[in-house]
Design a protein around this motif. Sequence first.
Motif, PDB file in Angstrom:
ATOM      1  N   GLN A  54       0.873  -1.235  -0.118  1.00  0.00           N
ATOM      2  CA  GLN A  54       0.118   0.018   0.064  1.00  0.00           C
ATOM      3  C   GLN A  54       0.804   1.469   0.001  1.00  0.00           C
ATOM      4  O   GLN A  54       0.561   2.125  -0.839  1.00  0.00           O
ATOM      5  N   LYS A  56       4.264   1.564  -0.557  1.00  0.00           N
ATOM      6  CA  LYS A  56       5.676   1.284  -1.274  1.00  0.00           C
ATOM      7  C   LYS A  56       6.689   2.292  -1.324  1.00  0.00           C
ATOM      8  O   LYS A  56       7.826   2.321  -0.994  1.00  0.00           O
ATOM      9  N   GLY A  57       6.141   3.342  -1.549  1.00  0.00           N
ATOM     10  CA  GLY A  57       6.860   4.915  -2.077  1.00  0.00           C
ATOM     11  C   GLY A  57       7.205   5.550  -0.800  1.00  0.00           C
ATOM     12  O   GLY A  57       7.900   6.735  -0.881  1.00  0.00           O
ATOM     13  N   ARG A  58       6.656   5.243   0.541  1.00  0.00           N
ATOM     14  CA  ARG A  58       6.844   6.160   1.766  1.00  0.00           C
ATOM     15  C   ARG A  58       7.764   5.139   2.665  1.00  0.00           C
ATOM     16  O   ARG A  58       8.227   5.751   3.583  1.00  0.00           O
TER      17      ARG A  58
ATOM     18  N   HIS B 102       4.914   7.875  -9.109  1.00  0.00           N
ATOM     19  CA  HIS B 102       5.848   8.243  -8.253  1.00  0.00           C
ATOM     20  C   HIS B 102       7.001   7.388  -7.646  1.00  0.00           C
ATOM     21  O   HIS B 102       8.008   7.134  -8.515  1.00  0.00           O
ATOM     22  N   LEU B 103       6.405   6.685  -6.674  1.00  0.00           N
ATOM     23  CA  LEU B 103       7.475   5.772  -6.128  1.00  0.00           C
ATOM     24  C   LEU B 103       6.580   4.390  -5.984  1.00  0.00           C
ATOM     25  O   LEU B 103       7.225   3.615  -5.164  1.00  0.00           O
ATOM     26  N   GLY B 104       5.410   4.206  -6.624  1.00  0.00           N
ATOM     27  CA  GLY B 104       4.596   2.779  -6.169  1.00  0.00           C
ATOM     28  C   GLY B 104       3.833   2.832  -5.399  1.00  0.00           C
ATOM     29  O   GLY B 104       3.513   1.626  -5.087  1.00  0.00           O
ATOM     30  N   CYS B 105       3.164   3.471  -4.538  1.00  0.00           N
ATOM     31  CA  CYS B 105       2.177   3.369  -3.541  1.00  0.00           C
ATOM     32  C   CYS B 105       0.962   2.976  -4.360  1.00  0.00           C
ATOM     33  O   CYS B 105       0.854   3.065  -5.626  1.00  0.00           O
ATOM     34  N   THR B 106       0.040   2.606  -3.634  1.00  0.00           N
ATOM     35  CA  THR B 106      -1.141   1.988  -4.187  1.00  0.00           C
ATOM     36  C   THR B 106      -2.303   3.463  -4.029  1.00  0.00           C
ATOM     37  O   THR B 106      -2.606   3.855  -2.810  1.00  0.00           O
ATOM     38  N   CYS B 123       0.655   8.388  -0.277  1.00  0.00           N
ATOM     39  CA  CYS B 123       2.238   8.723   0.213  1.00  0.00           C
ATOM     40  C   CYS B 123       2.554  10.039   0.193  1.00  0.00           C
ATOM     41  O   CYS B 123       3.167  10.397   1.322  1.00  0.00           O
ATOM     42  N   HIS B 124       2.233  10.861  -0.988  1.00  0.00           N
ATOM     43  CA  HIS B 124       2.981  12.002  -0.936  1.00  0.00           C
ATOM     44  C   HIS B 124       1.838  12.870  -1.814  1.00  0.00           C
ATOM     45  O   HIS B 124       2.094  13.746  -2.427  1.00  0.00           O
ATOM     46  N   PRO B 139       3.743  14.945  -7.190  1.00  0.00           N
ATOM     47  CA  PRO B 139       4.814  14.345  -7.443  1.00  0.00           C
ATOM     48  C   PRO B 139       4.768  13.296  -8.590  1.00  0.00           C
ATOM     49  O   PRO B 139       5.778  13.296  -9.294  1.00  0.00           O
TER      50      PRO B 139
END
Lengths: 148, 167
Positions: A54, A56-58, B102-106, B123-124, B139
Amino acid sequence: MNWTANDLDLYMQQQEYIDTAIIPLVHIGSGGAMKQSASSAEFLMNLAAFIERQFKGRVVLFPPFSYTDGNDKSRLASEWSASISDMPFKHVFHLTTDPSWSREGIIPDAIWIPSIPLESMDKKLKQSVLEDQVRQIIPVLTARWTSE
Amino acid sequence: MSNTRVSRRQFLNYTLMGVGGFMASGMLMPMIRFAVDPVLEAGAAGDYIPTSQKVSELTEEPVRVDFTYDQVDGWYESEVTGTAWVYKEGDKVVALSPVCKHLGCTVNWAGDSAHPNQFFCPCHAGRYEKNGQNVPGTPPTGPLDEFDVKIEDDLLYLGATKPNTLI
Ligand code: FES
């Protein structure tokens, strides 16, 4: 991010965005407690993987920090936190199914999740149980992200 | 007569050769498999994965569709759950990947109450329009990927992801 070389490469480049360490604390029981502790570990690691996907980027999901009954928990906690504080994470979330970490004030902000035995569930049920749990944890995480 | 008799030495030779050959094939087969497998896998990647989503129940509002498939990574096989955001655009079925560019969150549909008609990345605070177009100033650097879709007996099948074709 997972604790893999490729993911950590990305982490190195994007540290300002990937600012959170997720550390599962896994109890290894002995004797009659072995199976129970395995079941809890299975649950916790599944849950952690879900959270990683969920967010991943953080977040960076660490390999589980494991301990046995013989370990001195307070000592472990202070050794761990000394090493982790050397890493440039803004937030460190400990996930565990063992209530003693927060109850005894060893890691006061450890996130305690009651363990649910997944081993007897079919895939569908397992998935929805995990989703339910994640849905309850997400507000805890986002509250910490916005408050700190 | 003595020519056709198998001597003890010959017998042992034959047996050992037989066993040796058997062992060699035992070693060779997996090696050949390893060499050939990646080729076979490329074909498998083009497969469609069935979902339980009825196409007749889709609307213009994106819904989450989950699917599972087996993933082999080295010798480790695991069952992976994937997700798609699916909606109807006229007669066309659109399935977008939830993986933030951006960095792959859902990402979630309407995940931010201030932007109820967009995808939101927690995430951002990345945002995307309904067609997957990333909102400038957030982002993400590109639009959400799109799944190949197939419909059979009113059920939705998802194929590989590809760069967004709606924009
Ligand atoms: S990962 Fe989605 S905005 Fe950063």
